[in-house]
Design an enzyme around this catalytic site. Structure first.
Site, PDB file in Angstrom:
ATOM      1  N   THR A  13       0.777  -0.944  -0.075  1.00  0.00           N
ATOM      2  CA  THR A  13      -0.120  -0.290  -0.116  1.00  0.00           C
ATOM      3  C   THR A  13       1.128   1.324  -0.228  1.00  0.00           C
ATOM      4  OG1 THR A  13      -0.062   0.221   2.418  1.00  0.00           O
ATOM      5  CG2 THR A  13      -2.273  -1.400   0.567  1.00  0.00           C
ATOM      6  N   LEU A  52      -2.063   4.596  -0.358  1.00  0.00           N
ATOM      7  CA  LEU A  52      -4.026   4.100   0.250  1.00  0.00           C
ATOM      8  C   LEU A  52      -4.350   2.477   0.037  1.00  0.00           C
ATOM      9  CD1 LEU A  52      -6.783   5.034  -0.918  1.00  0.00           C
ATOM     10  CD2 LEU A  52      -6.484   4.843  -3.244  1.00  0.00           C
ATOM     11  N   HIS A  53      -4.546   2.325   0.851  1.00  0.00           N
ATOM     12  CA  HIS A  53      -4.477   1.247   1.720  1.00  0.00           C
ATOM     13  C   HIS A  53      -5.155   0.192   1.046  1.00  0.00           C
ATOM     14  CE1 HIS A  53      -1.664   2.433   3.981  1.00  0.00           C
ATOM     15  NE2 HIS A  53      -2.455   3.072   5.124  1.00  0.00           N
ATOM     16  N   ASP A  54      -6.433   0.258   1.122  1.00  0.00           N
ATOM     17  CA  ASP A  54      -8.436  -0.714   1.487  1.00  0.00           C
ATOM     18  C   ASP A  54      -8.743  -1.133   0.122  1.00  0.00           C
ATOM     19  OD1 ASP A  54      -9.383   0.775   5.129  1.00  0.00           O
ATOM     20  OD2 ASP A  54      -7.630  -1.187   4.328  1.00  0.00           O
TER      21      ASP A  54
END
Ligand code: RIB
Ligand code: CA
Length: 313
Positions: free
Chosen positions: A196, A242-244
């Site tokens: 991420t 931007l992880h999820d």
């Protein structure tokens, strides 16, 4: 085009969770059979409301949203208002939701769905602390072999942690729940900070989303601009990780990611390294390889996919 995949998104919105939910709802390859909220970035009373706000932003008040655990299995609650703002969705002004919250507890919904649907057809997509998933596995162990895949955002291997030098937020908040999940035997794909942190919301990428000129595009750009400020300051980068949405992008275009099947175990004893995800990347132990650990991403391909899909809402 991947075949239709039934997914449950378990989430603690959270601006990046919100973008992940939008991406899922914009993608016809995915059937979101339910969204289960968990305490994480902000308390449960906000994460469940935020999940409903995002469904309505996407024009999908039909999606069933359930509330789950309001605290970790054993440890005290830890939240991240300093990153996500006091509402958990700071950035755009989104109306109070009018769609209902489901009466059924999220954990009961997860168990019921996995026991009712054909075995191997439901994918779990945890985007926050793993408390709901662990509670479901503890309450009904028979669900473990029925899960198609658990594709989760969490952990940090070579990248270290973002809550402590050793631990990433989702795992740190509920390390005991993460331990239950990683030992469950269900097929797991991990999107850690190693991936991420290579998916940065640069000014150009946010501009591409804003230039969609739609209500969703404007809201998504505002969410990202608020969300990135903390990490830009912390890491000195153009944009924040931007992880999820990496979890949902994997379901749509797995070829965007590369990684390795490894053993992953979670530290649940030492306070110094509590919540650390210890990955045997080089296979130096004979511990079982229980997770596909992603390490690289085609970031341009990821943001092109995200922007193209957001344009559909
Ligand atoms: O460490 C990043 C993770 O913690 C993301 O899922 C973010 O939404 C927070 O839950
Ligand atoms: Ca999250």
């Amino acid at each position: 085009m991947p075949t239709n995949r039934k997914i449950i998104i378990d989430t603690d919105p959270g601006q990046d969770d919100a973008i992940a939910i939008l991406l899922a709802l914009a993608s016809p390859e995915l059937e979101v059979v339910g969204i289960t909220a968990v305490a994480g970035n902000v308390p449960l009373r906000l994460t469940e409301k935020n999940a409903r706000k995002i469904c309505e932003l996407a024009g999908r008040p039909d999606v069933r949203v359930f509330a789950g655990a309001e605290r970790p299995l054993l440890r005290r609650s830890v939240t991240a208002e300093h990153v996500h703002g006091k509402t958990g969705l700071d950035g755009p002004v989104l109306p109070e939701p009018t769609m209902p919250l489901q009466e059924q507890h999220a954990v009961d919904f997860i168990i019921e769905t996995l026991m009712k649907e054909e075995s191997g057809t439901i994918t779990l997509c945890p985007l926050g602390p793993l408390t709901n998933i662990a509670l479901a596995l503890i309450r009904e162990p028979r669900i473990a072999p029925r899960i198609k895949e658990i594709v989760l955002m969490g952990g940090g291997f070579f990248e270290g942690g973002n809550m402590t030098p050793a631990a990433e937020f989702n795992i740190y908040v509920d390390p005991h729940a993460a331990d239950v999940v990683f030992r469950s035997g269900a097929p797991i794909v991990v999107m850690p900070l190693d991936v991420t942190h290579k998916a940065l919301t640069t000014a150009a990428r946010i501009e591409a989303i804003r230039s969609l000129g739609t209500r969703v595009g404007d809201a998504a750009a505002a969410l990202l601009e608020f969300f990135e400020r903390f990490d830009e300051e912390k890491y000195g980068t153009d944009g924040g990780p931007l992880h999820d949405p990496c979890v949902i992008a994997y379901l749509l275009r797995p070829e965007l990611f590369t990684g390795r099947h490894c053993n992953v175990e979670v530290e649940i004893s030492s306070e110094l390294t509590m919540g650390m995800t210890v990955v045997d990347w080089w296979g130096v132990t004979d511990r079982p390889k229980n997770a596909m650990v992603m390490r690289d991403i085609d970031a341009d391909g990821f943001f092109t996919l995200l922007t193209d899909r957001l344009a559909r809402l």
